[in-house]
Each structure stands twice: as C-alpha cells, then as structure tokens.
Design an enzyme around this catalytic site. Structure first.
Site, PDB file in Angstrom:
ATOM      1  CG  PHE A  25      -3.133   1.185  10.332  1.00  0.00           C
ATOM      2  CD1 PHE A  25      -2.039   1.057  10.808  1.00  0.00           C
ATOM      3  CD2 PHE A  25      -3.289   0.978   9.148  1.00  0.00           C
ATOM      4  CE1 PHE A  25      -0.773   0.924   9.939  1.00  0.00           C
ATOM      5  CE2 PHE A  25      -2.434   0.740   8.070  1.00  0.00           C
ATOM      6  CZ  PHE A  25      -0.892   0.713   8.651  1.00  0.00           C
ATOM      7  CB  CYS A  31     -13.987   3.827  -0.591  1.00  0.00           C
ATOM      8  SG  CYS A  31     -12.821   3.844  -2.039  1.00  0.00           S
ATOM      9  CB  CYS A  46     -11.249   0.603  -6.748  1.00  0.00           C
ATOM     10  SG  CYS A  46     -10.066  -0.382  -6.053  1.00  0.00           S
ATOM     11  CB  CYS A  49     -11.494  -3.308  -2.234  1.00  0.00           C
ATOM     12  SG  CYS A  49     -10.968  -2.417  -0.958  1.00  0.00           S
ATOM     13  CG  ASP A  50      -6.532  -5.801   0.555  1.00  0.00           C
ATOM     14  OD1 ASP A  50      -6.945  -4.874   0.886  1.00  0.00           O
ATOM     15  OD2 ASP A  50      -5.332  -6.267   0.625  1.00  0.00           O
ATOM     16  CB  THR A  51      -9.835  -2.601   2.860  1.00  0.00           C
ATOM     17  OG1 THR A  51      -8.276  -2.676   2.733  1.00  0.00           O
ATOM     18  CG2 THR A  51      -9.880  -2.004   4.324  1.00  0.00           C
ATOM     19  CD  GLU A 118      -1.075   3.104   3.768  1.00  0.00           C
ATOM     20  OE1 GLU A 118      -2.199   2.431   3.394  1.00  0.00           O
ATOM     21  OE2 GLU A 118       0.208   2.885   4.130  1.00  0.00           O
ATOM     22  CG  HIS A 208      -0.244  -6.023   6.750  1.00  0.00           C
ATOM     23  ND1 HIS A 208       0.267  -5.549   5.860  1.00  0.00           N
ATOM     24  CD2 HIS A 208      -1.504  -6.256   6.431  1.00  0.00           C
ATOM     25  CE1 HIS A 208      -0.472  -5.369   4.732  1.00  0.00           C
ATOM     26  NE2 HIS A 208      -1.596  -5.821   5.381  1.00  0.00           N
TER      27      HIS A 208
END
Ligand code: SF4
Length: 214
Positions: A25, A31, A46, A49-51, A118, A208
């Site tokens: 990855f 972003c 957005c 987001c979980d990142t 992605e 994951h």
C-alpha cells in the site's frame, strides 16, 4: 516533482474484488475533498473518512524527490520471501491522483508491479494504471467514469450518492460497502438488503478491520 507519502506498507488488500491479495500500500498524503483535520470535517465535501493521510510521518512515509526513488521504496516493501510473480501495489490516499503520474507508474511497471489505484474519482487517471477502483462521494463529480470496480460507501443520504446514479458507468464490478460509523451494524444490514434486491451490486466488507490488520 517531489512526492509526499504518508506511509508504505505490505499487507492484504481488505476490500473489493481483490480482497485477500497481498499488496504494497502506497498512501499518498493529501486529499482534495477534506483537509484531514478534524476541525474541518463538518464542512468538508467528504466527511466520513476513516484514514490518516496528513503529513509524511507514517511507516515508510516521507518525501521522495523522484519517481525512481519512490518506486524503489515500494519495491523495498515487497518481501523477498514472497513470490516475485505479479507484485501488486495499491496507490491510495488521501487522493492518489493528486500526485500519481506517468513517471511513477512507469517506474513501478519497470520493477514488475501491477499498479492499482483507489480514488474518489474526481480526477482523471493516467492511462497506464492496471486496476482502477473509484469510490464516489456525495457532492463531488465523478470524472473517472470507467475502470475495474466502483465501490460506493452505503448508505449516504444525499440523492446524488444513491447506487442507481452510478449503474450506467463503465465498471466491471459494482460494490456497496457499509458505512463504518457508530451505526455499522445497521448500515451493514441495509447494505445486505440493497444487494439482495439489486443484483448489479455486491457486498464489500472491510475485512482488514474484521481480522485486525492494517
Ligand atoms: S475522498 Fe477518500 S481520502 Fe479523501 S476524505 Fe474522503 S474518504 Fe478520505
């Protein structure tokens, strides 16, 4: 060009059609739909987001001055013990298409990598990407309207983010993925019900998270 990278790591792809496949990855920083700062989340385009994608301080992250240096770093994460056949890199973010360019793609191909992205779909992908996964967001126009998989977080309340708005696009797979918020169980049931009633769509789980890997 200098590439800003949050982190690089080797794991299994957890989502979508490539679930379970070993991959490096490559998480680019930044972003175009959210700053990544909590104070800006409520007014971001957005906001679920979980990142973590701010900065270059994650494992393997940093600033890479050339495409070759970045490709070398990715290659260095593909383990010697793994088969040299068909190494796979998932370029993600943040929004990878803010930085991913032909030079990086060529450098990764030269090292034998199959290159996946992605993306939120708001920017056009370079032609050389091998696997394009678009995850549309309400309030953001999809520019990249073709690829291998479209993966929609579900449910999103906005009309423009309903699944039927995307069925005409040119993708091989259409996935719905339950929104991971404090109502995940309810969202998962709603996603299952939608897939059972609309056969174009398949369920994607964030495996994951379920099995506890990065
Ligand atoms: S578009 Fe993707 S990376 Fe950007 S804020 Fe939304 S979920 Fe996070």
């Amino acid at each position: 060009m200098t590439y800003s990278v949050k982190e690089i790591y080797y794991t299994l792809q957890g989502e979508g059609a490539q679930t379970g496949r070993p991959a490096v990855f490559l998480r680019f920083a930044g972003c175009n739909l959210w700053t990544g700062r909590e104070k800006d989340r409520a007014r971001a385009v957005c906001n679920f987001c979980d990142t973590e994608f701010v900065g270059t301080d994650g494992p393997g992250g940093g600033k890479f001055k050339t495409a070759e240096a970045l490709a070398d770093a990715v290659d260095g994460h593909w383990p010697d013990t793994a088969s040299a056949d068909n190494p796979y890199v998932v370029c993600t973010g943040g929004e990878p298409l803010l930085q991913l360019d032909d030079d990086v793609i060529d450098a990764l191909h030269t090292r034998g990598f199959e290159v996946a992205i992605e993306t939120n779909g708001t920017l056009a992908s370079p032609a050389g990407v091998d696997w394009i996964c678009v995850s549309p967001k309400a309030g953001a126009t999809v520019v990249q309207a073709s690829g291998q998989e479209l993966k929609l977080v579900y449910p999103q309340k906005e009309r423009e983010a309903q699944p039927d708005r995307f069925e005409h696009l040119d993708f091989d797979h259409f996935f719905l993925q339950p929104l991971d918020d404090d109502r995940l169980d309810r969202n998962t049931r709603a996603t299952i019900e939608y897939c059972l009633e609309h056969l174009r769509w398949k369920l994607s789980l964030q495996t994951h998270k379920i099995i506890g890997i990065a």
